[in-house]
Design an enzyme around this catalytic site. Sequence first.
Site, PDB file in Angstrom:
ATOM      1  N   GLU A 167     -26.363  -6.884 -62.973  1.00  0.00           N
ATOM      2  CA  GLU A 167     -27.333  -7.632 -62.150  1.00  0.00           C
ATOM      3  C   GLU A 167     -28.795  -7.387 -62.527  1.00  0.00           C
ATOM      4  O   GLU A 167     -29.635  -7.136 -61.671  1.00  0.00           O
ATOM      5  CB  GLU A 167     -27.105  -7.315 -60.669  1.00  0.00           C
ATOM      6  CG  GLU A 167     -25.702  -7.677 -60.217  1.00  0.00           C
ATOM      7  CD  GLU A 167     -25.413  -7.340 -58.759  1.00  0.00           C
ATOM      8  OE1 GLU A 167     -26.343  -6.959 -58.036  1.00  0.00           O
ATOM      9  OE2 GLU A 167     -24.241  -7.460 -58.365  1.00  0.00           O
ATOM     10  N   ASN A 209     -22.793  -7.760 -66.611  1.00  0.00           N
ATOM     11  CA  ASN A 209     -22.144  -8.345 -65.437  1.00  0.00           C
ATOM     12  C   ASN A 209     -23.186  -8.860 -64.439  1.00  0.00           C
ATOM     13  O   ASN A 209     -24.180  -8.181 -64.182  1.00  0.00           O
ATOM     14  CB  ASN A 209     -21.297  -7.235 -64.767  1.00  0.00           C
ATOM     15  CG  ASN A 209     -20.404  -7.736 -63.657  1.00  0.00           C
ATOM     16  OD1 ASN A 209     -19.647  -8.681 -63.859  1.00  0.00           O
ATOM     17  ND2 ASN A 209     -20.470  -7.095 -62.494  1.00  0.00           N
ATOM     18  N   HIS A 245     -18.620 -14.640 -56.754  1.00  0.00           N
ATOM     19  CA  HIS A 245     -18.563 -14.583 -55.292  1.00  0.00           C
ATOM     20  C   HIS A 245     -18.875 -16.006 -54.817  1.00  0.00           C
ATOM     21  O   HIS A 245     -20.030 -16.438 -54.835  1.00  0.00           O
ATOM     22  CB  HIS A 245     -19.597 -13.592 -54.744  1.00  0.00           C
ATOM     23  CG  HIS A 245     -19.339 -12.176 -55.173  1.00  0.00           C
ATOM     24  ND1 HIS A 245     -18.216 -11.486 -54.771  1.00  0.00           N
ATOM     25  CD2 HIS A 245     -20.038 -11.334 -55.964  1.00  0.00           C
ATOM     26  CE1 HIS A 245     -18.240 -10.261 -55.299  1.00  0.00           C
ATOM     27  NE2 HIS A 245     -19.337 -10.152 -56.027  1.00  0.00           N
ATOM     28  N   GLU A 272     -15.443 -10.199 -60.087  1.00  0.00           N
ATOM     29  CA  GLU A 272     -15.522  -9.818 -58.666  1.00  0.00           C
ATOM     30  C   GLU A 272     -15.129 -10.995 -57.784  1.00  0.00           C
ATOM     31  O   GLU A 272     -15.739 -11.237 -56.740  1.00  0.00           O
ATOM     32  CB  GLU A 272     -16.942  -9.337 -58.314  1.00  0.00           C
ATOM     33  CG  GLU A 272     -17.410  -8.179 -59.155  1.00  0.00           C
ATOM     34  CD  GLU A 272     -18.780  -7.638 -58.771  1.00  0.00           C
ATOM     35  OE1 GLU A 272     -19.256  -7.935 -57.652  1.00  0.00           O
ATOM     36  OE2 GLU A 272     -19.377  -6.919 -59.577  1.00  0.00           O
ATOM     37  N   ASP A 274     -14.131 -13.574 -55.222  1.00  0.00           N
ATOM     38  CA  ASP A 274     -13.716 -13.787 -53.839  1.00  0.00           C
ATOM     39  C   ASP A 274     -14.289 -15.131 -53.412  1.00  0.00           C
ATOM     40  O   ASP A 274     -15.356 -15.542 -53.868  1.00  0.00           O
ATOM     41  CB  ASP A 274     -14.119 -12.653 -52.884  1.00  0.00           C
ATOM     42  CG  ASP A 274     -15.570 -12.211 -52.983  1.00  0.00           C
ATOM     43  OD1 ASP A 274     -16.411 -12.988 -53.497  1.00  0.00           O
ATOM     44  OD2 ASP A 274     -15.879 -11.099 -52.541  1.00  0.00           O
TER      45      ASP A 274
HETATM   46  O1  G3I Z   1     -19.171   5.595 -47.722  1.00  0.00           O
HETATM   47  C1  G3I Z   1     -20.235   5.401 -46.778  1.00  0.00           C
HETATM   48  C2  G3I Z   1     -19.853   5.963 -45.443  1.00  0.00           C
HETATM   49  O2  G3I Z   1     -19.691   7.354 -45.554  1.00  0.00           O
HETATM   50  C3  G3I Z   1     -20.960   5.601 -44.455  1.00  0.00           C
HETATM   51  O3  G3I Z   1     -20.567   6.019 -43.178  1.00  0.00           O
HETATM   52  C4  G3I Z   1     -21.200   4.122 -44.429  1.00  0.00           C
HETATM   53  C5  G3I Z   1     -22.360   3.741 -43.510  1.00  0.00           C
HETATM   54  O4  G3I Z   1     -22.980   2.556 -43.891  1.00  0.00           O
HETATM   55  O5  G3I Z   1     -21.529   3.690 -45.733  1.00  0.00           O
HETATM   56  C6  G3I Z   1     -20.494   3.924 -46.658  1.00  0.00           C
HETATM   57  O6  G3I Z   1     -20.905   3.476 -47.924  1.00  0.00           O
HETATM   58  C7  G3I Z   1     -20.907   2.068 -48.080  1.00  0.00           C
HETATM   59  C8  G3I Z   1     -20.062   1.751 -49.320  1.00  0.00           C
HETATM   60  O7  G3I Z   1     -20.110   0.366 -49.601  1.00  0.00           O
HETATM   61  C9  G3I Z   1     -18.601   2.148 -49.142  1.00  0.00           C
HETATM   62  O8  G3I Z   1     -18.026   1.399 -48.118  1.00  0.00           O
HETATM   63  C10 G3I Z   1     -22.328   1.596 -48.311  1.00  0.00           C
HETATM   64  O9  G3I Z   1     -23.071   1.776 -47.134  1.00  0.00           O
HETATM   65  C11 G3I Z   1     -22.329   0.134 -48.695  1.00  0.00           C
HETATM   66  O10 G3I Z   1     -23.645  -0.225 -49.069  1.00  0.00           O
HETATM   67  C12 G3I Z   1     -21.427  -0.074 -49.885  1.00  0.00           C
HETATM   68  O11 G3I Z   1     -21.385  -1.444 -50.162  1.00  0.00           O
HETATM   69  C13 G3I Z   1     -20.955  -1.791 -51.446  1.00  0.00           C
HETATM   70  C14 G3I Z   1     -21.998  -2.635 -52.129  1.00  0.00           C
HETATM   71  O12 G3I Z   1     -21.522  -3.040 -53.409  1.00  0.00           O
HETATM   72  C15 G3I Z   1     -23.287  -1.867 -52.324  1.00  0.00           C
HETATM   73  O13 G3I Z   1     -24.291  -2.708 -52.741  1.00  0.00           O
HETATM   74  C16 G3I Z   1     -19.670  -2.577 -51.318  1.00  0.00           C
HETATM   75  O14 G3I Z   1     -18.631  -1.728 -50.819  1.00  0.00           O
HETATM   76  C17 G3I Z   1     -19.258  -3.146 -52.674  1.00  0.00           C
HETATM   77  O15 G3I Z   1     -18.199  -4.051 -52.492  1.00  0.00           O
HETATM   78  C18 G3I Z   1     -20.416  -3.878 -53.284  1.00  0.00           C
HETATM   79  O16 G3I Z   1     -20.023  -4.323 -54.560  1.00  0.00           O
HETATM   80  C19 G3I Z   1     -20.979  -5.102 -55.262  1.00  0.00           C
HETATM   81  C20 G3I Z   1     -20.766  -4.837 -56.727  1.00  0.00           C
HETATM   82  O17 G3I Z   1     -20.848  -3.460 -57.000  1.00  0.00           O
HETATM   83  C21 G3I Z   1     -21.763  -5.602 -57.587  1.00  0.00           C
HETATM   84  N1  G3I Z   1     -21.743  -7.015 -57.265  1.00  0.00           N
HETATM   85  C22 G3I Z   1     -21.896  -7.323 -55.875  1.00  0.00           C
HETATM   86  C23 G3I Z   1     -20.856  -6.603 -55.025  1.00  0.00           C
HETATM   87  C24 G3I Z   1     -20.967  -6.991 -53.591  1.00  0.00           C
HETATM   88  O18 G3I Z   1     -22.188  -6.577 -53.037  1.00  0.00           O
END
Ligand code: G3I
Length: 470
Positions: A167, A209, A245, A272, A274
């Site tokens: 990105e 990516n 997405h 990715e 969906d």
């Molecule tokens: O693990 C912590 C947890 O301990 C805490 O309590 C909680 C509170 O917010 O956060 C948890 O972490 C989260 C993590 O996902 C695991 O669930 C983060 O806040 C959250 O920001 C994170 O989001 C991820 C996101 O990337 C971050 O930008 C998503 O799961 C993940 O699916 C998403 O994936 C991205 C790709 O890497 C790149 N392309 C876009 C895609 C969707 O945004």
Amino acid sequence: MLFTAIPDIASKARRTITIAIAAALGAGVVVAVQQTASAAEATLGAAAAQSGRYFGAAIAAGRLGDSTYVNILNREFNSVTAENEMKWDATEPQRGNFNYNNANRIVNHAIGQGKSIRGHALLWHQQMPGWAQGLSGSDLRNAAINHVTQVATYFRGKIHSWDVVNEAFADGGGGGRRDSSLQRTGNDWIEAAFRAARAADPGAKLCYNDYNTDGINAKSTGIYNMVRDFKARGVPIDCVGFQSHLTNSAPSDYQANLQRFADLGVDVQITELDISGSNQANAYAAVTRACLNVARCNGITVWGIRDSDSWRTGQNPLLFDASGNKKAAYTSVLNTLNSVTPNPSPTPTPTPTPTPTVTPTPGPGGPCRVAYTLNAWNTGLTSSITITNTGSSAINGWSLVFGLPSGQTITSGWNATYSPSSGQVTARNVSYNGSIPAGGSVDIGFQANHTGNTSAPSSFTLNGNTCSRA
Ligand code: G3I
């Protein structure tokens, strides 16, 4: 008669058809044989594998204790991506302290189940650890390249494809780079990352990516131009990931966009996927068909397994419902994988070859051999050194001496201690790699600053013996 019209189906599917037709005839109903006939393979991974492709899912280490989740994962998918566990904040929470625990839970599960692994992502302006968010300039550049080198080295040999950079392009009409602290280290940060990744894991495909790049638009064209430039200049890039997405449908030029990148000489991957909305099943089929129609489309990864696992909360964009049941979108993907005759079938991808910027000079023979790879950018460089014991007995405890060219100063290293940081340097083994069996090797390396001279040391001496050069 019916069977000769559908010659390729498996016997199980034939039985299903026989029963379905018999039941339908009894009920006076006309059936469409084609729908039932398409189930040649019963899972997404097996159906994709018919044309040499993979069908993967992003998974979370924290869900590997959920039996419904793991059963679907093990049954349906033959590739996995760590949804968050290989990102910079997860793998290097403090500078120089690497933590691979959660990534390894995914890697070990995948390897145990015979699934390939997409690595996601070495550098991304999001999910940077706090310490890296506070850096800028050459300090950030060095930290970033070191991160790439360390993580790609750690997983060397286990990763099918790495998202080296994620990105980095801006949304909107300009087609240019996104502003970020990484971008502000210099426009060449992306190619520096790709070179470091290649040096660290020469067997992995290296991908760029991004999202909102699924059709031909200003952003995807900006990336297209970068890839074309990289190919022209020999920057090691092997693939482009299209996140996909989507809502309701893929852009009408989705396949044409994949094809124009493939025509540059890189693989393409849907990384990715969906899709939300009421047209979900048709849109999934269209994306699947587009990949099958592009010879260099290696495979498809969906970004999660069940709707309840998705980052798109409440949008239900995946192939399984929250209870783990197959949705209509699942069936449409499976049928598409099974019913489309992939033509042409995917091109076997040659193993990428590293592109060292230094031509090794053969030295006199001896009981050791050194392979030295150097990748340089404007003010920094990364060197990877493989020391091989070519003698007939083990070496226990070693020191490698080499002259660092003038202007080069080591800033950090791995798998050895380096002293001093410039001039005549001695690299000594650390506790875990002091013994090199006959025929065995150790890999070490370092980061250095330079003032313009990016040549390699001219000779290496191991425990007083001059090494030959690989
Ligand atoms: O693990 C912590 C947890 O301990 C805490 O309590 C909680 C509170 O917010 O956060 C948890 O972490 C989260 C993590 O996902 C695991 O669930 C983060 O806040 C959250 O920001 C994170 O989001 C991820 C996101 O990337 C971050 O930008 C998503 O799961 C993940 O699916 C998403 O994936 C991205 C790709 O890497 C790149 N392309 C876009 C895609 C969707 O945004």
